[in-house]
Design a protein around this motif. Sequence first.
Motif, PDB file in Angstrom:
ATOM      1  N   MET A 165       0.823  -1.187   0.000  1.00 28.93           N
ATOM      2  CA  MET A 165       0.000   0.000   0.000  1.00 28.93           C
ATOM      3  C   MET A 165       0.871   1.257   0.000  1.00 28.93           C
ATOM      4  O   MET A 165       0.508   2.254  -0.613  1.00 28.93           O
ATOM      5  CB  MET A 165      -0.944  -0.031   1.203  1.00 28.93           C
ATOM      6  CG  MET A 165      -2.034   0.978   1.144  1.00 28.93           C
ATOM      7  SD  MET A 165      -3.088   0.973  -0.328  1.00 28.93           S
ATOM      8  CE  MET A 165      -3.955  -0.561  -0.172  1.00 28.93           C
ATOM      9  N   HIS A 166       2.018   1.200   0.672  1.00 30.55           N
ATOM     10  CA  HIS A 166       2.914   2.362   0.673  1.00 30.55           C
ATOM     11  C   HIS A 166       3.277   2.786  -0.747  1.00 30.55           C
ATOM     12  O   HIS A 166       3.263   3.969  -1.071  1.00 30.55           O
ATOM     13  CB  HIS A 166       4.197   2.043   1.456  1.00 30.55           C
ATOM     14  CG  HIS A 166       4.035   2.138   2.922  1.00 30.55           C
ATOM     15  ND1 HIS A 166       3.620   1.081   3.693  1.00 30.55           N
ATOM     16  CD2 HIS A 166       4.229   3.174   3.775  1.00 30.55           C
ATOM     17  CE1 HIS A 166       3.560   1.453   4.951  1.00 30.55           C
ATOM     18  NE2 HIS A 166       3.925   2.712   5.034  1.00 30.55           N
ATOM     19  N   ASP A 167       3.628   1.822  -1.583  1.00 37.97           N
ATOM     20  CA  ASP A 167       4.019   2.150  -2.959  1.00 37.97           C
ATOM     21  C   ASP A 167       2.854   2.743  -3.741  1.00 37.97           C
ATOM     22  O   ASP A 167       3.029   3.707  -4.494  1.00 37.97           O
ATOM     23  CB  ASP A 167       4.550   0.916  -3.683  1.00 37.97           C
ATOM     24  CG  ASP A 167       5.891   0.453  -3.144  1.00 37.97           C
ATOM     25  OD1 ASP A 167       6.596   1.258  -2.499  1.00 37.97           O
ATOM     26  OD2 ASP A 167       6.244  -0.712  -3.367  1.00 37.97           O
ATOM     27  N   THR A 168       1.684   2.191  -3.567  1.00 37.67           N
ATOM     28  CA  THR A 168       0.510   2.718  -4.265  1.00 37.67           C
ATOM     29  C   THR A 168       0.278   4.173  -3.883  1.00 37.67           C
ATOM     30  O   THR A 168       0.082   5.031  -4.754  1.00 37.67           O
ATOM     31  CB  THR A 168      -0.730   1.870  -3.948  1.00 37.67           C
ATOM     32  OG1 THR A 168      -0.521   0.563  -4.477  1.00 37.67           O
ATOM     33  CG2 THR A 168      -1.994   2.459  -4.547  1.00 37.67           C
ATOM     34  N   VAL A 169       0.321   4.466  -2.609  1.00 41.19           N
ATOM     35  CA  VAL A 169       0.118   5.839  -2.153  1.00 41.19           C
ATOM     36  C   VAL A 169       1.230   6.737  -2.684  1.00 41.19           C
ATOM     37  O   VAL A 169       0.969   7.841  -3.163  1.00 41.19           O
ATOM     38  CB  VAL A 169       0.020   5.890  -0.613  1.00 41.19           C
ATOM     39  CG1 VAL A 169       0.048   7.325  -0.111  1.00 41.19           C
ATOM     40  CG2 VAL A 169      -1.255   5.178  -0.141  1.00 41.19           C
ATOM     41  N   TRP A 170       2.468   6.286  -2.640  1.00 35.87           N
ATOM     42  CA  TRP A 170       3.586   7.091  -3.144  1.00 35.87           C
ATOM     43  C   TRP A 170       3.390   7.428  -4.616  1.00 35.87           C
ATOM     44  O   TRP A 170       3.541   8.583  -5.012  1.00 35.87           O
ATOM     45  CB  TRP A 170       4.914   6.362  -2.932  1.00 35.87           C
ATOM     46  CG  TRP A 170       6.087   7.207  -3.320  1.00 35.87           C
ATOM     47  CD1 TRP A 170       6.745   8.110  -2.534  1.00 35.87           C
ATOM     48  CD2 TRP A 170       6.731   7.248  -4.599  1.00 35.87           C
ATOM     49  NE1 TRP A 170       7.754   8.703  -3.239  1.00 35.87           N
ATOM     50  CE2 TRP A 170       7.769   8.204  -4.520  1.00 35.87           C
ATOM     51  CE3 TRP A 170       6.520   6.583  -5.807  1.00 35.87           C
ATOM     52  CZ2 TRP A 170       8.594   8.491  -5.596  1.00 35.87           C
ATOM     53  CZ3 TRP A 170       7.342   6.877  -6.874  1.00 35.87           C
ATOM     54  CH2 TRP A 170       8.370   7.819  -6.762  1.00 35.87           C
ATOM     55  N   GLU A 180       0.615   7.462  -6.343  1.00 30.59           N
ATOM     56  CA  GLU A 180      -0.540   8.346  -6.481  1.00 30.59           C
ATOM     57  C   GLU A 180      -0.159   9.786  -6.137  1.00 30.59           C
ATOM     58  O   GLU A 180      -0.569  10.720  -6.832  1.00 30.59           O
ATOM     59  CB  GLU A 180      -1.696   7.872  -5.602  1.00 30.59           C
ATOM     60  CG  GLU A 180      -2.351   6.601  -6.091  1.00 30.59           C
ATOM     61  CD  GLU A 180      -3.238   6.795  -7.310  1.00 30.59           C
ATOM     62  OE1 GLU A 180      -3.557   7.947  -7.667  1.00 30.59           O
ATOM     63  OE2 GLU A 180      -3.612   5.784  -7.913  1.00 30.59           O
ATOM     64  N   ILE A 181       0.614   9.984  -5.096  1.00 31.28           N
ATOM     65  CA  ILE A 181       1.061  11.324  -4.722  1.00 31.28           C
ATOM     66  C   ILE A 181       1.898  11.935  -5.843  1.00 31.28           C
ATOM     67  O   ILE A 181       1.847  13.145  -6.084  1.00 31.28           O
ATOM     68  CB  ILE A 181       1.848  11.280  -3.393  1.00 31.28           C
ATOM     69  CG1 ILE A 181       0.885  10.990  -2.233  1.00 31.28           C
ATOM     70  CG2 ILE A 181       2.610  12.586  -3.151  1.00 31.28           C
ATOM     71  CD1 ILE A 181       1.572  10.677  -0.928  1.00 31.28           C
ATOM     72  N   GLN A 182       2.627  11.092  -6.565  1.00 30.45           N
ATOM     73  CA  GLN A 182       3.447  11.555  -7.685  1.00 30.45           C
ATOM     74  C   GLN A 182       2.616  11.792  -8.950  1.00 30.45           C
ATOM     75  O   GLN A 182       3.136  12.178  -9.991  1.00 30.45           O
ATOM     76  CB  GLN A 182       4.542  10.533  -8.012  1.00 30.45           C
ATOM     77  CG  GLN A 182       5.451  10.157  -6.864  1.00 30.45           C
ATOM     78  CD  GLN A 182       6.089  11.358  -6.199  1.00 30.45           C
ATOM     79  OE1 GLN A 182       6.649  12.221  -6.864  1.00 30.45           O
ATOM     80  NE2 GLN A 182       5.987  11.423  -4.883  1.00 30.45           N
ATOM     81  N   GLY A 183       1.313  11.520  -8.862  1.00 35.35           N
ATOM     82  CA  GLY A 183       0.427  11.724 -10.001  1.00 35.35           C
ATOM     83  C   GLY A 183       0.377  10.554 -10.965  1.00 35.35           C
ATOM     84  O   GLY A 183      -0.097  10.688 -12.087  1.00 35.35           O
ATOM     85  N   LYS A 184       0.860   9.401 -10.531  1.00 37.84           N
ATOM     86  CA  LYS A 184       0.862   8.201 -11.368  1.00 37.84           C
ATOM     87  C   LYS A 184      -0.172   7.213 -10.830  1.00 37.84           C
ATOM     88  O   LYS A 184      -0.090   6.799  -9.681  1.00 37.84           O
ATOM     89  CB  LYS A 184       2.243   7.572 -11.369  1.00 37.84           C
ATOM     90  CG  LYS A 184       3.302   8.496 -11.966  1.00 37.84           C
ATOM     91  CD  LYS A 184       4.643   7.852 -11.938  1.00 37.84           C
ATOM     92  CE  LYS A 184       5.792   8.696 -12.391  1.00 37.84           C
ATOM     93  NZ  LYS A 184       5.599   9.873 -13.127  1.00 37.84           N
ATOM     94  N   PRO A 185      -1.155   6.847 -11.638  1.00 41.91           N
ATOM     95  CA  PRO A 185      -2.166   5.893 -11.172  1.00 41.91           C
ATOM     96  C   PRO A 185      -1.526   4.574 -10.722  1.00 41.91           C
ATOM     97  O   PRO A 185      -0.597   4.082 -11.357  1.00 41.91           O
ATOM     98  CB  PRO A 185      -3.035   5.668 -12.410  1.00 41.91           C
ATOM     99  CG  PRO A 185      -2.809   6.875 -13.256  1.00 41.91           C
ATOM    100  CD  PRO A 185      -1.381   7.274 -13.010  1.00 41.91           C
ATOM    101  N   ALA A 186      -2.015   4.039  -9.625  1.00 40.69           N
ATOM    102  CA  ALA A 186      -1.461   2.805  -9.083  1.00 40.69           C
ATOM    103  C   ALA A 186      -2.558   1.997  -8.405  1.00 40.69           C
ATOM    104  O   ALA A 186      -3.579   2.544  -7.975  1.00 40.69           O
ATOM    105  CB  ALA A 186      -0.346   3.116  -8.087  1.00 40.69           C
ATOM    106  N   VAL A 187      -2.312   0.713  -8.316  1.00 37.24           N
ATOM    107  CA  VAL A 187      -3.231  -0.179  -7.615  1.00 37.24           C
ATOM    108  C   VAL A 187      -2.409  -1.239  -6.899  1.00 37.24           C
ATOM    109  O   VAL A 187      -1.473  -1.789  -7.465  1.00 37.24           O
ATOM    110  CB  VAL A 187      -4.258  -0.820  -8.589  1.00 37.24           C
ATOM    111  CG1 VAL A 187      -3.605  -1.627  -9.658  1.00 37.24           C
ATOM    112  CG2 VAL A 187      -5.279  -1.652  -7.840  1.00 37.24           C
TER     113      VAL A 187
END
Length: 74
Positions: free
Chosen positions: A1-6, A8-15
Amino acid sequence: MHDTVWFEIQGKPAVSIASTEFVDAAATQAEALGMKDARAVFVGHPIQGATDEEMRSKADEVVDRVVAALSDAN
């Protein structure tokens, strides 16, 4: 989850992708990281000990949900 949030904060969609054993933990962690709506897709548990064929099957079962989660990010 840490990577997904990181990401997303960078503006890159993640799941995040994890086994169903971690549904509650993922929700708790996402909220603690300030992104309670972070996208996650869960595959059937267990993962450990699964054969290559079983892992392929698990991936096949969720690939459309992963694509949809990323598509909804736009």
